[in-house]
Design a protein around this motif. Structure first.
Motif, PDB file in Angstrom:
ATOM      1  N   GLY A   8      -2.613  -3.031  -5.344  1.00  0.00           N
ATOM      2  CA  GLY A   8      -1.952  -3.443  -4.109  1.00  0.00           C
ATOM      3  C   GLY A   8      -2.794  -3.407  -2.862  1.00  0.00           C
ATOM      4  N   GLY A   9      -4.013  -2.923  -2.951  1.00  0.00           N
ATOM      5  CA  GLY A   9      -4.853  -2.911  -1.763  1.00  0.00           C
ATOM      6  C   GLY A   9      -5.294  -4.317  -1.389  1.00  0.00           C
ATOM      7  N   GLY A  10      -5.956  -4.419  -0.246  1.00  0.00           N
ATOM      8  CA  GLY A  10      -6.447  -5.715   0.186  1.00  0.00           C
ATOM      9  C   GLY A  10      -6.809  -5.719   1.650  1.00  0.00           C
ATOM     10  N   SER A  11      -7.027  -6.926   2.168  1.00  0.00           N
ATOM     11  CA  SER A  11      -7.390  -7.109   3.580  1.00  0.00           C
ATOM     12  C   SER A  11      -6.278  -7.847   4.292  1.00  0.00           C
ATOM     13  CB  SER A  11      -8.687  -7.909   3.679  1.00  0.00           C
ATOM     14  OG  SER A  11      -9.769  -7.211   3.105  1.00  0.00           O
ATOM     15  N   VAL A  12      -5.848  -7.290   5.419  1.00  0.00           N
ATOM     16  CA  VAL A  12      -4.764  -7.886   6.189  1.00  0.00           C
ATOM     17  C   VAL A  12      -5.097  -7.820   7.673  1.00  0.00           C
ATOM     18  CG1 VAL A  12      -2.971  -7.333   4.490  1.00  0.00           C
ATOM     19  CG2 VAL A  12      -3.479  -5.720   6.334  1.00  0.00           C
ATOM     20  N   GLN A  13      -4.309  -8.534   8.456  1.00  0.00           N
ATOM     21  CA  GLN A  13      -4.418  -8.468   9.905  1.00  0.00           C
ATOM     22  C   GLN A  13      -3.523  -7.338  10.423  1.00  0.00           C
ATOM     23  OE1 GLN A  13      -6.241 -10.652  11.987  1.00  0.00           O
ATOM     24  NE2 GLN A  13      -7.180 -11.382  10.085  1.00  0.00           N
ATOM     25  N   ALA A  14      -3.872  -6.835  11.599  1.00  0.00           N
ATOM     26  CA  ALA A  14      -3.047  -5.812  12.238  1.00  0.00           C
ATOM     27  C   ALA A  14      -1.610  -6.322  12.382  1.00  0.00           C
ATOM     28  CB  ALA A  14      -3.614  -5.446  13.597  1.00  0.00           C
ATOM     29  N   GLY A  15      -0.666  -5.428  12.094  1.00  0.00           N
ATOM     30  CA  GLY A  15       0.745  -5.782  12.180  1.00  0.00           C
ATOM     31  C   GLY A  15       1.350  -6.228  10.864  1.00  0.00           C
ATOM     32  N   GLU A  16       0.509  -6.535   9.901  1.00  0.00           N
ATOM     33  CA  GLU A  16       1.007  -6.975   8.605  1.00  0.00           C
ATOM     34  C   GLU A  16       1.322  -5.781   7.698  1.00  0.00           C
ATOM     35  OE1 GLU A  16      -1.044 -11.402   8.418  1.00  0.00           O
ATOM     36  OE2 GLU A  16      -1.873  -9.798   7.175  1.00  0.00           O
ATOM     37  N   ALA A  40     -11.409   7.412   5.123  1.00  0.00           N
ATOM     38  CA  ALA A  40     -12.136   6.404   5.877  1.00  0.00           C
ATOM     39  C   ALA A  40     -13.613   6.759   5.877  1.00  0.00           C
ATOM     40  CB  ALA A  40     -11.598   6.338   7.302  1.00  0.00           C
ATOM     41  N   PRO A  41     -14.490   5.786   6.091  1.00  0.00           N
ATOM     42  CA  PRO A  41     -15.936   6.062   6.098  1.00  0.00           C
ATOM     43  C   PRO A  41     -16.286   7.159   7.087  1.00  0.00           C
ATOM     44  CG  PRO A  41     -15.545   3.708   6.076  1.00  0.00           C
ATOM     45  CD  PRO A  41     -14.211   4.343   6.273  1.00  0.00           C
ATOM     46  N   GLY A  42     -17.040   8.142   6.607  1.00  0.00           N
ATOM     47  CA  GLY A  42     -17.484   9.215   7.476  1.00  0.00           C
ATOM     48  C   GLY A  42     -16.438  10.262   7.791  1.00  0.00           C
ATOM     49  N   ASN A  76       7.313   6.258 -13.966  1.00  0.00           N
ATOM     50  CA  ASN A  76       6.225   7.169 -13.570  1.00  0.00           C
ATOM     51  C   ASN A  76       5.300   6.480 -12.562  1.00  0.00           C
ATOM     52  OD1 ASN A  76       7.000   9.404 -15.086  1.00  0.00           O
ATOM     53  ND2 ASN A  76       5.950   8.635 -16.918  1.00  0.00           N
ATOM     54  N   THR A  77       5.908   5.859 -11.598  1.00  0.00           N
ATOM     55  CA  THR A  77       5.154   5.093 -10.610  1.00  0.00           C
ATOM     56  C   THR A  77       5.517   5.544  -9.198  1.00  0.00           C
ATOM     57  OG1 THR A  77       5.008   3.166 -12.075  1.00  0.00           O
ATOM     58  CG2 THR A  77       4.672   2.778  -9.725  1.00  0.00           C
ATOM     59  N   VAL A  78       4.504   5.644  -8.357  1.00  0.00           N
ATOM     60  CA  VAL A  78       4.699   5.970  -6.954  1.00  0.00           C
ATOM     61  C   VAL A  78       4.226   4.787  -6.118  1.00  0.00           C
ATOM     62  CG1 VAL A  78       2.463   7.172  -6.785  1.00  0.00           C
ATOM     63  CG2 VAL A  78       4.287   7.680  -5.135  1.00  0.00           C
ATOM     64  N   TYR A  79       4.960   4.535  -5.056  1.00  0.00           N
ATOM     65  CA  TYR A  79       4.676   3.401  -4.182  1.00  0.00           C
ATOM     66  C   TYR A  79       4.407   3.885  -2.765  1.00  0.00           C
ATOM     67  CZ  TYR A  79       7.140   1.075  -8.022  1.00  0.00           C
ATOM     68  OH  TYR A  79       7.544   0.638  -9.257  1.00  0.00           O
ATOM     69  N   LEU A  80       3.663   3.072  -2.029  1.00  0.00           N
ATOM     70  CA  LEU A  80       3.476   3.317  -0.606  1.00  0.00           C
ATOM     71  C   LEU A  80       3.648   1.981   0.104  1.00  0.00           C
ATOM     72  CD1 LEU A  80       2.785   5.501   1.526  1.00  0.00           C
ATOM     73  CD2 LEU A  80       0.414   4.660   1.411  1.00  0.00           C
ATOM     74  N   GLN A  81       4.767   1.844   0.788  1.00  0.00           N
ATOM     75  CA  GLN A  81       5.008   0.659   1.596  1.00  0.00           C
ATOM     76  C   GLN A  81       4.420   0.898   2.979  1.00  0.00           C
ATOM     77  OE1 GLN A  81       6.510  -2.373   0.814  1.00  0.00           O
ATOM     78  NE2 GLN A  81       5.806  -2.975   2.855  1.00  0.00           N
ATOM     79  N   MET A  82       3.492   0.056   3.370  1.00  0.00           N
ATOM     80  CA  MET A  82       2.793   0.226   4.640  1.00  0.00           C
ATOM     81  C   MET A  82       3.114  -0.958   5.548  1.00  0.00           C
ATOM     82  SD  MET A  82      -0.889   1.605   3.238  1.00  0.00           S
ATOM     83  CE  MET A  82      -1.309   0.068   2.437  1.00  0.00           C
ATOM     84  N   ASN A  83       3.811  -0.676   6.621  1.00  0.00           N
ATOM     85  CA  ASN A  83       4.185  -1.699   7.591  1.00  0.00           C
ATOM     86  C   ASN A  83       3.437  -1.479   8.906  1.00  0.00           C
ATOM     87  OD1 ASN A  83       6.058  -2.712   5.719  1.00  0.00           O
ATOM     88  ND2 ASN A  83       7.684  -1.402   6.517  1.00  0.00           N
ATOM     89  N   SER A  84       3.414  -2.501   9.716  1.00  0.00           N
ATOM     90  CA  SER A  84       2.775  -2.419  11.038  1.00  0.00           C
ATOM     91  C   SER A  84       1.388  -1.797  10.942  1.00  0.00           C
ATOM     92  CB  SER A  84       3.654  -1.607  12.002  1.00  0.00           C
ATOM     93  OG  SER A  84       4.939  -2.165  12.114  1.00  0.00           O
ATOM     94  N   LEU A  85       0.608  -2.307  10.038  1.00  0.00           N
ATOM     95  CA  LEU A  85      -0.718  -1.737   9.800  1.00  0.00           C
ATOM     96  C   LEU A  85      -1.613  -1.880  11.020  1.00  0.00           C
ATOM     97  CD1 LEU A  85      -1.114  -2.835   6.118  1.00  0.00           C
ATOM     98  CD2 LEU A  85      -1.423  -0.496   6.940  1.00  0.00           C
ATOM     99  N   LYS A  86      -2.459  -0.881  11.195  1.00  0.00           N
ATOM    100  CA  LYS A  86      -3.395  -0.823  12.317  1.00  0.00           C
ATOM    101  C   LYS A  86      -4.819  -0.763  11.782  1.00  0.00           C
ATOM    102  CE  LYS A  86      -0.099   1.970  14.981  1.00  0.00           C
ATOM    103  NZ  LYS A  86       0.101   3.256  15.707  1.00  0.00           N
ATOM    104  N   PRO A  87      -5.800  -1.166  12.588  1.00  0.00           N
ATOM    105  CA  PRO A  87      -7.200  -1.055  12.127  1.00  0.00           C
ATOM    106  C   PRO A  87      -7.577   0.370  11.718  1.00  0.00           C
ATOM    107  CG  PRO A  87      -7.080  -2.484  14.033  1.00  0.00           C
ATOM    108  CD  PRO A  87      -5.704  -1.907  13.854  1.00  0.00           C
ATOM    109  N   GLU A  88      -7.001   1.355  12.353  1.00  0.00           N
ATOM    110  CA  GLU A  88      -7.320   2.740  12.003  1.00  0.00           C
ATOM    111  C   GLU A  88      -6.726   3.171  10.666  1.00  0.00           C
ATOM    112  OE1 GLU A  88      -5.999   1.628  14.900  1.00  0.00           O
ATOM    113  OE2 GLU A  88      -4.519   3.060  15.707  1.00  0.00           O
ATOM    114  N   VAL A 117      -8.063  -0.558   1.478  1.00  0.00           N
ATOM    115  CA  VAL A 117      -7.185  -1.221   2.436  1.00  0.00           C
ATOM    116  C   VAL A 117      -7.998  -1.463   3.703  1.00  0.00           C
ATOM    117  CG1 VAL A 117      -5.154  -0.982   3.911  1.00  0.00           C
ATOM    118  CG2 VAL A 117      -5.069  -0.234   1.521  1.00  0.00           C
ATOM    119  N   THR A 118      -8.084  -2.708   4.106  1.00  0.00           N
ATOM    120  CA  THR A 118      -8.832  -3.079   5.301  1.00  0.00           C
ATOM    121  C   THR A 118      -7.901  -3.816   6.251  1.00  0.00           C
ATOM    122  OG1 THR A 118     -10.879  -3.271   4.029  1.00  0.00           O
ATOM    123  CG2 THR A 118     -10.828  -4.304   6.203  1.00  0.00           C
TER     124      THR A 118
END
Length: 121
Positions: A8-16, A40-42, A76-88, A117-118
């Motif tokens: 489910g990972g991937g690249s999206v725009q902020a807010g998606e 995150a890196p570092g 036996n599955t866990v989900y993470l719904q991520m809304n309003s994604l931010k660059p951070e 996730v980017t």
């Protein structure tokens, strides 16, 4: 042998939005607490969200009201719904689970391979 398969990972725009999934297998009596971490890196790996076997959830302050963790014990599955994604929120996200015995006691803690996730601005 416990195995975790993340997707489910991937690249999206902020807010998606994105939805991560982690399918666990290999524990005869199932799984206790299930969680998502990110790194995150570092930076150090940090807890994002956790759900107990009974369904109690807790979240990092930075994701409250934006992310929702849930689990399907039949799968036996866990989900993470991520809304309003931010660059951070950009990081590698890792699934983490406790494998349990018949008694409910944990006998092992396991990590997934991670999914990127980017979020771009």
């Amino acid at each position: 042998q416990v195995q975790l398969v993340e997707s489910g990972g991937g690249s999206v725009q902020a807010g998606e939005s994105l939805r991560l999934s982690c399918a666990a297998s290999g524990s005869t009596f199932g799984f206790g607490a299930m969680a998502w971490y990110r790194q995150a890196p570092g930076k150090q790996r940090e807890l994002v969200a956790r759900v107990s076997s009974g369904g109690t959830t807790n979240y990092a302050d930075s994701v409250k009201d934006r992310f929702t963790i849930s689990r399907d014990n039949n799968k036996n599955t866990v989900y993470l719904q991520m809304n309003s994604l931010k660059p951070e929120d950009t990081a590698v996200y890792y699934c983490n689970v406790d494998a349990i015995r018949f008694s409910g006691r944990t006998y092992g803690n396991y990590w997934g391979q991670g999914t990127q996730v980017t979020v771009s601005s």
